[in-house]
Design a protein around this motif. Structure first.
Motif, PDB file in Angstrom:
ATOM      1  N   ASP A   1       0.850  -1.186   0.000  1.00 60.70           N
ATOM      2  CA  ASP A   1       0.000   0.000   0.000  1.00 60.70           C
ATOM      3  C   ASP A   1       0.897   1.251   0.000  1.00 60.70           C
ATOM      4  O   ASP A   1       2.096   1.156   0.305  1.00 60.70           O
ATOM      5  CB  ASP A   1      -0.869  -0.044   1.271  1.00 60.70           C
TER       6      ASP A   1
ATOM      7  N   LYS B   1       0.541   4.752   1.862  1.00 57.59           N
ATOM      8  CA  LYS B   1      -0.403   5.371   2.807  1.00 57.59           C
ATOM      9  C   LYS B   1      -0.372   6.899   2.791  1.00 57.59           C
ATOM     10  O   LYS B   1      -1.349   7.539   3.159  1.00 57.59           O
ATOM     11  CB  LYS B   1      -0.139   4.850   4.216  1.00 57.59           C
TER      12      LYS B   1
ATOM     13  N   GLY C   1      -6.161   6.575   4.018  1.00 56.89           N
ATOM     14  CA  GLY C   1      -6.564   5.166   4.070  1.00 56.89           C
ATOM     15  C   GLY C   1      -5.746   4.308   3.118  1.00 56.89           C
ATOM     16  O   GLY C   1      -5.736   3.093   3.220  1.00 56.89           O
TER      17      GLY C   1
ATOM     18  N   TYR D   1      -5.280  -9.489   8.309  1.00 56.29           N
ATOM     19  CA  TYR D   1      -4.383  -8.638   7.535  1.00 56.29           C
ATOM     20  C   TYR D   1      -3.123  -8.454   8.370  1.00 56.29           C
ATOM     21  O   TYR D   1      -3.201  -7.960   9.494  1.00 56.29           O
ATOM     22  CB  TYR D   1      -5.100  -7.323   7.295  1.00 56.29           C
TER      23      TYR D   1
ATOM     24  N   ASN E   1      -4.991  -6.232  11.053  1.00 51.37           N
ATOM     25  CA  ASN E   1      -6.364  -5.804  10.840  1.00 51.37           C
ATOM     26  C   ASN E   1      -7.214  -7.066  10.705  1.00 51.37           C
ATOM     27  O   ASN E   1      -6.725  -8.115  10.266  1.00 51.37           O
ATOM     28  CB  ASN E   1      -6.495  -4.946   9.577  1.00 51.37           C
TER      29      ASN E   1
ATOM     30  N   ARG F   1      -9.639  -7.763   8.711  1.00 48.81           N
ATOM     31  CA  ARG F   1     -10.449  -7.621   7.489  1.00 48.81           C
ATOM     32  C   ARG F   1      -9.546  -7.494   6.280  1.00 48.81           C
ATOM     33  O   ARG F   1      -8.336  -7.374   6.425  1.00 48.81           O
ATOM     34  CB  ARG F   1     -11.268  -6.339   7.639  1.00 48.81           C
TER      35      ARG F   1
ATOM     36  N   GLY G   1      -7.731  -5.484   3.303  1.00 50.81           N
ATOM     37  CA  GLY G   1      -7.193  -4.116   3.219  1.00 50.81           C
ATOM     38  C   GLY G   1      -7.829  -3.349   2.069  1.00 50.81           C
ATOM     39  O   GLY G   1      -8.311  -3.936   1.110  1.00 50.81           O
ATOM     40  N   ASP G   2      -7.797  -2.050   2.172  1.00 55.15           N
ATOM     41  CA  ASP G   2      -8.318  -1.189   1.125  1.00 55.15           C
ATOM     42  C   ASP G   2      -7.270  -0.110   0.873  1.00 55.15           C
ATOM     43  O   ASP G   2      -7.012   0.682   1.785  1.00 55.15           O
ATOM     44  CB  ASP G   2      -9.642  -0.577   1.602  1.00 55.15           C
ATOM     45  N   PRO G   3      -6.569  -0.062  -0.238  1.00 52.92           N
ATOM     46  CA  PRO G   3      -6.891  -0.646  -1.534  1.00 52.92           C
ATOM     47  C   PRO G   3      -6.162  -1.948  -1.885  1.00 52.92           C
ATOM     48  O   PRO G   3      -6.172  -2.339  -3.056  1.00 52.92           O
ATOM     49  CB  PRO G   3      -6.450   0.451  -2.499  1.00 52.92           C
ATOM     50  N   GLU G   4      -5.544  -2.637  -0.930  1.00 52.23           N
ATOM     51  CA  GLU G   4      -4.832  -3.873  -1.284  1.00 52.23           C
ATOM     52  C   GLU G   4      -5.743  -4.885  -1.970  1.00 52.23           C
ATOM     53  O   GLU G   4      -5.341  -5.581  -2.906  1.00 52.23           O
ATOM     54  CB  GLU G   4      -4.229  -4.522  -0.026  1.00 52.23           C
TER      55      GLU G   4
HETATM   56  N1  GLY Z   1      -4.672  -0.066   3.340  1.00 51.38           N
HETATM   57  C1  GLY Z   1      -4.629  -0.077   4.724  1.00 51.38           C
HETATM   58  C2  GLY Z   1      -5.757  -0.703   5.398  1.00 51.38           C
HETATM   59  O1  GLY Z   1      -6.629  -1.275   4.778  1.00 51.38           O
HETATM   60  O2  GLY Z   1      -5.810  -0.639   6.617  1.00 51.38           O
END
Ligand code: GLY
Length: 430
Positions: free
Chosen positions: A212, A214, A226, A270, A286, A288, A290-293
């Motif tokens: 990512d 950041k 994010g 994550y 995390n 859940r 990842g966003d945007p992974e």
């Molecule tokens: N890309 C970081 C996250 O989803 O926490």
């Protein structure tokens, strides 16, 4: 089969897209979803945090599987609630989700289970935290304990800046109750890698590693966001490093989770890693995707995501095909000017069709329909994504697509994947 995707971002758009490719999936519902998911999913007007309403909806509509995107409902216990009602859900319960919900708890878990991570101290008073800082030299990583929408980690280079960060978190409570406690952590240098692992309560499978970006602006400058873009796989994450990370981090984490009885059910863990000079270290967990992974990783996944998730909820991950293509994917976020601090909404978006003609998939994050027109409705607006034979090719396609899309004050980073490309070029010279 009917699937309900909970959430409204680019990650959820990518999840709905991948789930829609399964022959077993007949209908997808998204609560609340976003404008880009229309046509793929039926939108349901329930916010991701409204756990009771989501359970009522899933029961009333005989949803076969609910997939949770964001952390807030997971930390609130959506999976426990659904399970107690006999509803199938992919996402960890509240006890497993504490690995993201409390930074203090996660660090103590790592310490108990001898999982490599940066040295840290925990404080529940700003005075004590400042006293500790005065006795040290920077840089420092200051983390709010609780959930802070990805903004609760501040890197401070000097003692003075670090004290200001502690005040911001603990005294001014800029992240609310998340700032009742702080973790002050050693600063580690190195490249970051995100690993997403599906876990069925005993067994796990890994998606391709991704990276990512950041910070908001090129050269990793500007405020934390994010995530402004990601690519997968990560060229320097070679087999040797992969084995080391599995042995030293991933296996001990899942063993710790099982030994401590933290997870019932299935979900994605994550691993936010840094490959430091001392070796790989966990920066964060995390609970859940990842966003945007996710937007970069799922186009490379060759299995049936619905079947993977379904079997994981049965504790039967071993029975499914789980493989990834040998290609590369990149996702670059187009954001609203001023993000992540303050930005306007409601600007008309054009050119998505042209980007798609260039070979891009465009995952929506902050979009809405206004009188028949697609407009911006958030900070991260679109995740322009492409698959290529190489990282270089996927980035070329993405940046050609980005040029076609416009909305007022749009910005994106122009250097997603650049460090990796430089590394590849250097190794080719050797
Ligand atoms: N890309 C970081 C996250 O989803 O926490």
């Amino acid at each position: 089969m009917k699937v309900l995707v909970v959430g409204s971002g680019g990650r959820e758009h990518a999840l709905a897209w991948k789930l829609s490719l399964s022959e077993e999936v007949d209908r997808i519902f998204a609560a609340p979803g976003n404008a880009g998911m229309e046509g793929l999913a039926e939108r349901v007007d329930i916010a991701a945090g409204q756990v009771d309403r989501l359970a009522e909806y899933a029961a009333a509509n005989r949803i076969d599987l609910t997939v949770v995107g964001p952390e807030v409902p997971l930390v609130k216990g959506i999976a426990d609630h659904f399970s107690s009602e006999g509803l199938r859900i992919f996402g960890f319960g509240a006890s497993g989700s504490r690995l993201e919900g409390s930074k203090v708890w996660a660090k103590n878990f790592m310490k108990r289970n001898r999982i490599p991570t940066g040295d840290y101290m925990v404080f529940d008073s700003a005075e004590e935290a400042s006293g500790y800082l005065a006795s040290r030299t920077g840089p420092f990583v200051i983390k709010a304990d609780g959930l802070a929408a990805g903004k609760g980690v501040i890197i401070s280079h000097t003692v003075e800046d670090a004290k200001e960060s502690v005040e911001q978190i603990m005294e001014r409570r800029e992240f609310g109750d998340a700032g009742k406690r702080v973790v002050i952590e050693e600063f580690l240098n190195g490249q970051e890698v995100s690993i997403l692992a599906v876990f069925d309560g005993r067994d796990y499978r890994l998606f391709l590693p991704s990276q990512d970006h950041k910070r908001a602006y090129d050269g990793d400058s500007g405020p934390n966001t994010g995530g402004m873009g990601a690519y997968a796989p990560v060229p320097f994450f070679d087999d040797r490093l992969r084995e080391q990370v599995i042995d030293e981090i991933i296996e001990p984490t899942f063993e710790g989770i099982v030994d401590e009885g933290l997870v019932e059910g299935a979900g994605v863990l994550y691993f936010g890693l840094i490959i430091s000079e001392q070796g790989p270290r966990v920066l964060e967990y995390n609970c859940r995707f990842g966003d945007p992974e996710t937007q970069a990783v799922l186009p490379l996944f060759e299995g049936d995501l619905f079947r993977v998730m379904f079997e994981a909820t049965e504790g039967n991950l071993g029975s499914v095909k789980f493989s990834n293509s040998g290609k590369s994917a990149s996702c670059v976020v187009l954001a609203s000017g001023g993000y992540p601090v303050s930005y306007s909404k409601g600007y008309r978006i054009t050119g998505i069709d042209l980007a798609e003609k260039e070979g891009c998939m465009v995952f929506h994050a902050g979009t809405a329909m206004d009188e028949g027109e697609l407009v911006t409705s958030g900070g991260r607006v679109l995740g322009v994504t492409a698959v290529g034979e190489t990282l270089h090719e996927s980035l070329e396609i993405v940046y050609r697509g980005i040029e076609k899309i416009s909305f007022r004050d749009a910005f994106s980073r122009s250097d997603i994947g650049k460090k990796a490309l430089m590394g590849i070029n250097e190794s080719e010279k050797e």
